[in-house]
Enzyme design. Structure first.
Site, short mmCIF file in Angstrom:
data_model
loop_
_atom_site.label_atom_id
_atom_site.label_comp_id
_atom_site.label_asym_id
_atom_site.label_seq_id
_atom_site.Cartn_x
_atom_site.Cartn_y
_atom_site.Cartn_z
N PHE A 13 44.33 48.47 40.64
CA PHE A 13 44.46 47.16 41.27
C PHE A 13 45.44 46.24 40.54
O PHE A 13 45.68 45.11 40.97
CB PHE A 13 43.08 46.47 41.38
CG PHE A 13 42.35 46.31 40.06
CD1 PHE A 13 42.66 45.29 39.18
CD2 PHE A 13 41.33 47.20 39.72
CE1 PHE A 13 41.98 45.14 37.98
CE2 PHE A 13 40.66 47.07 38.52
CZ PHE A 13 40.98 46.04 37.63
N ARG A 41 31.90 31.19 31.83
CA ARG A 41 31.81 32.41 32.64
C ARG A 41 30.61 32.36 33.60
O ARG A 41 30.63 32.92 34.69
CB ARG A 41 31.80 33.66 31.76
CG ARG A 41 33.22 33.95 31.22
CD ARG A 41 33.29 35.23 30.45
NE ARG A 41 33.10 36.42 31.23
CZ ARG A 41 34.06 37.10 31.86
NH1 ARG A 41 35.31 36.66 31.84
NH2 ARG A 41 33.79 38.20 32.51
N THR A 47 32.24 38.98 38.77
CA THR A 47 33.59 39.41 39.17
C THR A 47 33.71 39.60 40.69
O THR A 47 34.68 39.20 41.30
CB THR A 47 33.96 40.72 38.44
OG1 THR A 47 33.75 40.53 37.03
CG2 THR A 47 35.39 41.12 38.68
N ARG A 58 33.23 31.50 42.04
CA ARG A 58 33.49 32.70 42.85
C ARG A 58 32.47 32.85 43.98
O ARG A 58 32.82 33.28 45.08
CB ARG A 58 33.49 33.93 41.95
CG ARG A 58 34.73 34.02 41.06
CD ARG A 58 34.57 35.09 40.01
NE ARG A 58 35.80 35.31 39.25
CZ ARG A 58 35.86 36.05 38.14
NH1 ARG A 58 34.76 36.61 37.67
NH2 ARG A 58 36.99 36.20 37.51
N ASN A 68 39.45 36.84 43.66
CA ASN A 68 38.26 36.10 43.21
C ASN A 68 38.54 34.74 42.56
O ASN A 68 37.74 34.22 41.78
CB ASN A 68 37.36 36.99 42.34
CG ASN A 68 38.02 37.42 41.06
OD1 ASN A 68 39.13 37.00 40.77
ND2 ASN A 68 37.33 38.24 40.29
N HIS A 71 40.02 32.97 36.77
CA HIS A 71 39.91 33.81 35.56
C HIS A 71 39.21 33.00 34.47
O HIS A 71 39.37 31.78 34.40
CB HIS A 71 41.31 34.20 35.07
CG HIS A 71 41.30 34.80 33.71
ND1 HIS A 71 41.03 36.14 33.49
CD2 HIS A 71 41.47 34.24 32.47
CE1 HIS A 71 41.06 36.37 32.18
NE2 HIS A 71 41.33 35.24 31.54
N1 LIG Z 1 37.72 47.02 41.44
C1 LIG Z 1 38.58 46.00 41.52
N2 LIG Z 1 39.37 45.84 42.61
C2 LIG Z 1 40.24 44.83 42.70
N3 LIG Z 1 40.42 43.88 41.74
C3 LIG Z 1 39.65 43.98 40.63
C4 LIG Z 1 38.70 45.05 40.44
N4 LIG Z 1 38.10 44.89 39.24
C5 LIG Z 1 38.64 43.78 38.70
N5 LIG Z 1 39.57 43.23 39.52
C6 LIG Z 1 40.35 42.03 39.29
O1 LIG Z 1 40.76 41.99 37.92
C7 LIG Z 1 40.23 40.83 37.29
C8 LIG Z 1 39.92 41.14 35.86
O2 LIG Z 1 38.83 42.07 35.83
P1 LIG Z 1 37.63 41.88 34.80
O3 LIG Z 1 38.19 41.43 33.49
O4 LIG Z 1 36.87 43.15 34.83
O5 LIG Z 1 36.71 40.75 35.46
P2 LIG Z 1 36.49 39.20 35.08
O6 LIG Z 1 37.63 38.42 35.71
O7 LIG Z 1 35.17 38.86 35.71
O8 LIG Z 1 36.48 39.11 33.58
C9 LIG Z 1 39.02 40.45 38.13
O9 LIG Z 1 38.67 39.09 38.00
C10 LIG Z 1 39.53 40.78 39.52
O10 LIG Z 1 40.39 39.74 40.00
MG LIG Z 2 38.03 39.74 32.31
#
Ligand SMILES: Nc1ncnc2c1ncn2[C@@H]1O[C@H](COP(=O)(O)OP(=O)(O)O)[C@@H](O)[C@H]1O
Ligand SMILES: [Mg+2]
Length: 105
Positions: A13, A41, A47, A58, A68, A71
């Site tokens: 992604f 958070r 997420t 979110r 989403n 960040h």
């Molecule tokens: N399976 C997925 N498909 C599409 N986008 C994703 C996926 N997993 C994560 N992302 C995107 O990448 C960002 C960074 O991932 P992550 O660090 O795991 O989550 P967070 O933002 O909750 O810390 C997520 O906020 C989301 O925008």
């Molecule tokens: Mg992250």
């Protein structure tokens, strides 16, 4: 954007994520406070917006994991790295909010 999300560079992604966060202006903030990472958070939500609690950013404004909205740094070390990407040192203001003494012991 590519450096910011560098830890996800190998994920399928990644290109879409970079395209998404550069698709419109974004607002970057540095927030300091007691348990700031955990607290922010919590406010940001899970997420996957469909799993995020109502009342979180979110949960209220998102729909898809790949779109989403927001960040948030996940540790003090990543916060330091990410802050340095967006701000020069002299752009970070240290100031006392008026209700500081009312909410902090
Ligand atoms: N399976 C997925 N498909 C599409 N986008 C994703 C996926 N997993 C994560 N992302 C995107 O990448 C960002 C960074 O991932 P992550 O660090 O795991 O989550 P967070 O933002 O909750 O810390 C997520 O906020 C989301 O925008
Ligand atoms: Mg992250």
């Amino acid at each position: 954007a590519k450096t910011h999300y560098g830890e996800h560079a190998e994920k399928p992604f990644f290109p879409s994520l970079v395209e998404y966060i550069t698709s419109s202006p974004s607002l970057a903030m540095v927030i300091e406070g007691e348990e700031a990472i955990t607290t922010i958070r919590k406010l940001v939500g899970a997420t996957n917006p469909l799993e995020a609690d109502l009342g979180t950013i979110r949960g209220d404004f998102g729909m898809d994991t790949g779109r989403n909205i927001i960040h948030a740094s996940d540790a003090p070390e990543s916060a330091e790295r990410e802050i340095a990407l967006f701000f020069n040192e002299d752009e970070i203001c240290d100031y006392k909010i008026v209700d500081n003494d009312l909410i902090y012991e």
